[in-house]
Design a protein around this motif. Structure first.
Motif, PDB file in Angstrom:
ATOM      1  N   LEU A 108       0.715  -1.407   0.254  1.00 37.38           N
ATOM      2  CA  LEU A 108      -0.175  -0.013  -0.106  1.00 37.38           C
ATOM      3  C   LEU A 108       0.876   1.330   0.313  1.00 37.38           C
ATOM      4  O   LEU A 108       0.425   2.270  -0.482  1.00 37.38           O
ATOM      5  N   SER A 109       1.985   1.129   0.969  1.00 35.52           N
ATOM      6  CA  SER A 109       2.701   2.117   0.648  1.00 35.52           C
ATOM      7  C   SER A 109       3.015   1.998  -0.804  1.00 35.52           C
ATOM      8  O   SER A 109       3.698   4.156  -1.099  1.00 35.52           O
ATOM      9  N   MET A 110       4.298   1.133  -1.696  1.00 37.36           N
ATOM     10  CA  MET A 110       4.312   2.202  -3.082  1.00 37.36           C
ATOM     11  C   MET A 110       3.658   2.232  -3.493  1.00 37.36           C
ATOM     12  O   MET A 110       3.776   3.180  -4.294  1.00 37.36           O
ATOM     13  N   ALA A 111       1.890   2.202  -3.382  1.00 39.37           N
ATOM     14  CA  ALA A 111       0.746   2.355  -4.366  1.00 39.37           C
ATOM     15  C   ALA A 111       0.802   3.820  -4.053  1.00 39.37           C
ATOM     16  O   ALA A 111       0.335   5.122  -5.075  1.00 39.37           O
ATOM     17  N   ALA A 112       0.558   4.419  -2.924  1.00 43.05           N
ATOM     18  CA  ALA A 112       0.651   5.392  -2.532  1.00 43.05           C
ATOM     19  C   ALA A 112       1.287   6.756  -3.178  1.00 43.05           C
ATOM     20  O   ALA A 112       1.195   7.970  -3.313  1.00 43.05           O
ATOM     21  N   ASP A 113       2.759   6.103  -3.396  1.00 39.67           N
ATOM     22  CA  ASP A 113       3.706   6.483  -4.167  1.00 39.67           C
ATOM     23  C   ASP A 113       3.329   6.799  -5.568  1.00 39.67           C
ATOM     24  O   ASP A 113       4.058   8.150  -5.876  1.00 39.67           O
ATOM     25  N   ALA A 114       2.951   5.340  -6.332  1.00 39.11           N
ATOM     26  CA  ALA A 114       2.328   5.830  -7.656  1.00 39.11           C
ATOM     27  C   ALA A 114       1.357   6.724  -7.861  1.00 39.11           C
ATOM     28  O   ALA A 114       1.573   7.562  -8.537  1.00 39.11           O
ATOM     29  N   VAL A 115       0.916   7.129  -6.483  1.00 41.89           N
ATOM     30  CA  VAL A 115      -0.117   8.335  -7.050  1.00 41.89           C
ATOM     31  C   VAL A 115       0.312   9.125  -6.645  1.00 41.89           C
ATOM     32  O   VAL A 115       0.014  10.320  -7.117  1.00 41.89           O
ATOM     33  N   GLN A 116       0.452   9.055  -5.483  1.00 38.31           N
ATOM     34  CA  GLN A 116       1.499  10.370  -5.222  1.00 38.31           C
ATOM     35  C   GLN A 116       1.644  11.515  -6.640  1.00 38.31           C
ATOM     36  O   GLN A 116       2.814  12.322  -6.280  1.00 38.31           O
ATOM     37  N   GLY A 117       2.814  10.371  -7.093  1.00 36.32           N
ATOM     38  CA  GLY A 117       3.399  11.084  -8.187  1.00 36.32           C
ATOM     39  C   GLY A 117       3.607  11.044  -9.646  1.00 36.32           C
ATOM     40  O   GLY A 117       3.909  10.945 -10.743  1.00 36.32           O
ATOM     41  N   GLY A 118       1.806  10.319  -9.594  1.00 34.43           N
ATOM     42  CA  GLY A 118       0.754  10.944 -10.966  1.00 34.43           C
ATOM     43  C   GLY A 118       0.803  10.145 -11.581  1.00 34.43           C
ATOM     44  O   GLY A 118       0.238  10.185 -13.254  1.00 34.43           O
ATOM     45  N   ALA A 119       0.255   8.527 -11.471  1.00 38.43           N
ATOM     46  CA  ALA A 119       0.385   7.608 -11.933  1.00 38.43           C
ATOM     47  C   ALA A 119      -1.078   7.790 -12.337  1.00 38.43           C
ATOM     48  O   ALA A 119      -1.955   8.063 -10.992  1.00 38.43           O
ATOM     49  N   ASP A 120      -1.453   7.150 -13.480  1.00 35.53           N
ATOM     50  CA  ASP A 120      -2.880   7.039 -13.698  1.00 35.53           C
ATOM     51  C   ASP A 120      -3.481   5.652 -13.628  1.00 35.53           C
ATOM     52  O   ASP A 120      -4.707   5.917 -13.638  1.00 35.53           O
ATOM     53  N   ALA A 121      -2.877   4.687 -12.956  1.00 39.94           N
ATOM     54  CA  ALA A 121      -3.581   3.548 -13.136  1.00 39.94           C
ATOM     55  C   ALA A 121      -1.989   2.342 -11.657  1.00 39.94           C
ATOM     56  O   ALA A 121      -0.913   2.722 -12.722  1.00 39.94           O
ATOM     57  N   LEU A 122      -3.082   1.592 -11.621  1.00 39.58           N
ATOM     58  CA  LEU A 122      -2.100   0.690 -10.966  1.00 39.58           C
ATOM     59  C   LEU A 122      -1.710  -0.354 -11.133  1.00 39.58           C
ATOM     60  O   LEU A 122      -3.259  -1.219 -11.516  1.00 39.58           O
ATOM     61  N   LEU A 123      -0.708  -1.551 -11.480  1.00 39.45           N
ATOM     62  CA  LEU A 123      -0.997  -2.726 -12.075  1.00 39.45           C
ATOM     63  C   LEU A 123      -0.576  -3.664 -11.038  1.00 39.45           C
ATOM     64  O   LEU A 123       0.819  -3.299 -10.130  1.00 39.45           O
ATOM     65  N   VAL A 124      -1.507  -4.063 -10.840  1.00 34.31           N
ATOM     66  CA  VAL A 124      -1.035  -4.901  -9.704  1.00 34.31           C
ATOM     67  C   VAL A 124      -0.740  -6.445  -9.481  1.00 34.31           C
ATOM     68  O   VAL A 124      -1.123  -7.667  -9.551  1.00 34.31           O
ATOM     69  N   PHE A 125       0.703  -6.138  -8.657  1.00 31.22           N
ATOM     70  CA  PHE A 125       1.065  -7.652  -8.861  1.00 31.22           C
ATOM     71  C   PHE A 125       0.007  -8.719  -8.094  1.00 31.22           C
ATOM     72  O   PHE A 125      -0.074  -8.307  -7.124  1.00 31.22           O
ATOM     73  N   PRO A 126       0.894  -9.651  -8.217  1.00 29.58           N
ATOM     74  CA  PRO A 126      -0.015 -11.126  -7.779  1.00 29.58           C
ATOM     75  C   PRO A 126       0.317 -11.038  -6.442  1.00 29.58           C
ATOM     76  O   PRO A 126       1.416 -11.069  -6.566  1.00 29.58           O
TER      77      PRO A 126
END
Length: 327
Positions: A108-126
């Protein structure tokens, strides 16, 4: 971007999963990284995926990930998609629930960094770590994990990855639950040699989830996956020579099947020259292709895993580029 906009951008679009050029010491080659991002942004792509397996996303430290994300966000501008892979490597010093809880926090921290950095979508590693749980508990935990990521407010690209590359098999019930999530835009399929899995999932989606996108990650079944219903691509193969792959997709979308068959044979030949055993070295082969095409300097064609290519392997890549007329 909202879910509808992301899905529209992905439809019939090519999103390369991008590697990270490095020097011989393993440090990011900043000049090559920026040159590569500028080059790819000018090609026929819908966007780029950072922090995926091709970019060794789970193995980079946080500062490297943020730097890579910033470079690609700047290069792509606002008109192209920036997808970020999210997940975590388990802390094996911990056991049981404590290990899973820590893994989920890190993800969730990695995802939050992605959102904060301007990612448009998240690819969820299995979430392979959840395989340790009993079946019923595991299935619910997989869905709960994706729901937690969805609460960050970015569209989710589900990911069905073959086990050898660190994936986990999702049951039909789990797939139904994941594809029903509000933030899901579709699923990337990367089954490598399990054509039955690709067929089963594509049938499920066409019959029950036609609004969701089947996104091919099938580097070795690119053309066939389009025939089975894929309407977008997020592939490591796209890291180099994306235009021929874009044209392949466009030919199928346009119903130009003669062109589709001709291009498919060339793209298949390309994949059969690069996505070969040892499979994990495909990343280095993609970097080698970029060096051979002059996008990055030779000294930047190094992978975090520190593999090396022989002269014979480099020569084989050069022959493939020429034989299949890649562009």
């Amino acid at each position: 971007m909202i879910i509808t906009e992301v899905r529209q951008a992905l439809a019939w679009g090519l999103v390369p999963a991008v590697p990270v050029p490095r020097d011989l010491t393993g440090q990011i080659h900043e000049q090559a990284q920026e040159a590569y991002a500028r080059y790819l942004a000018s090609q026929s792509i819908a966007g780029a995926a950072v922090w995926a397996h091709t970019g060794r996303g789970l193995h980079m430290d946080r500062s490297e990930r943020i730097s890579v994300l910033e470079t690609w966000r700047a290069a792509l501008g606002e008109s192209k998609l920036l997808v970020a892979g999210v997940g975590a490597i388990p802390d094996f010093r911990l056991l049981g629930a404590a290990k899973i809880d820590r893994w989920k926090q890190d993800s969730l921290s990695m995802a939050a960094d992605a959102v904060q950095g301007g990612a448009d979508a998240l690819l969820v590693f299995p979430p392979v770590i959840l395989h340790e749980l009993p079946e019923t508990e595991r299935n619910q935990a997989i869905v709960d994990y994706h729901q937690a990521l969805g609460q960050l407010g970015k569209p989710l690209i589900l990911f069905y990855l073959y086990a050898e590359a660190g994936g986990i098999a999702y049951s039909t019930e789990v797939l139904r639950a994941l594809l029903s999530l509000e933030m899901s835009v579709g699923i990337k399929m990367a089954t490598l040699d399990s054509v039955m899995t690709l067929q089963d999932v594509s049938t499920l989606m066409s019959e029950e989830f036609p609004e969701q996108l089947l996104i091919t990650g099938e580097d070795r079944m690119f053309g066939y996956s389009l025939m089975r219903g894929a309407r977008g691509a997020l592939v490591g193969l796209g890291a180099a020579f994306p235009n021929i792959q874009h044209d392949l997709m466009q030919a199928y979308a346009d119903g130009d099947y003669a062109m589709f068959m001709a291009l498919s044979a060339r793209v298949d030949g390309y994949a059969e020259s690069t996505f070969i055993r040892p499979m994990d070295q495909y990343i280095l082969r993609m970097l080698g292709c970029l060096a051979l095409s002059g996008v990055i300097p030779e000294e930047a064609a190094n992978d975090l895993a520190h593999y090396r290519m022989t002269r014979q392997e480099i020569a084989s890549l050069r022959r493939a580029i020429e034989r299949y007329r890649l562009y």
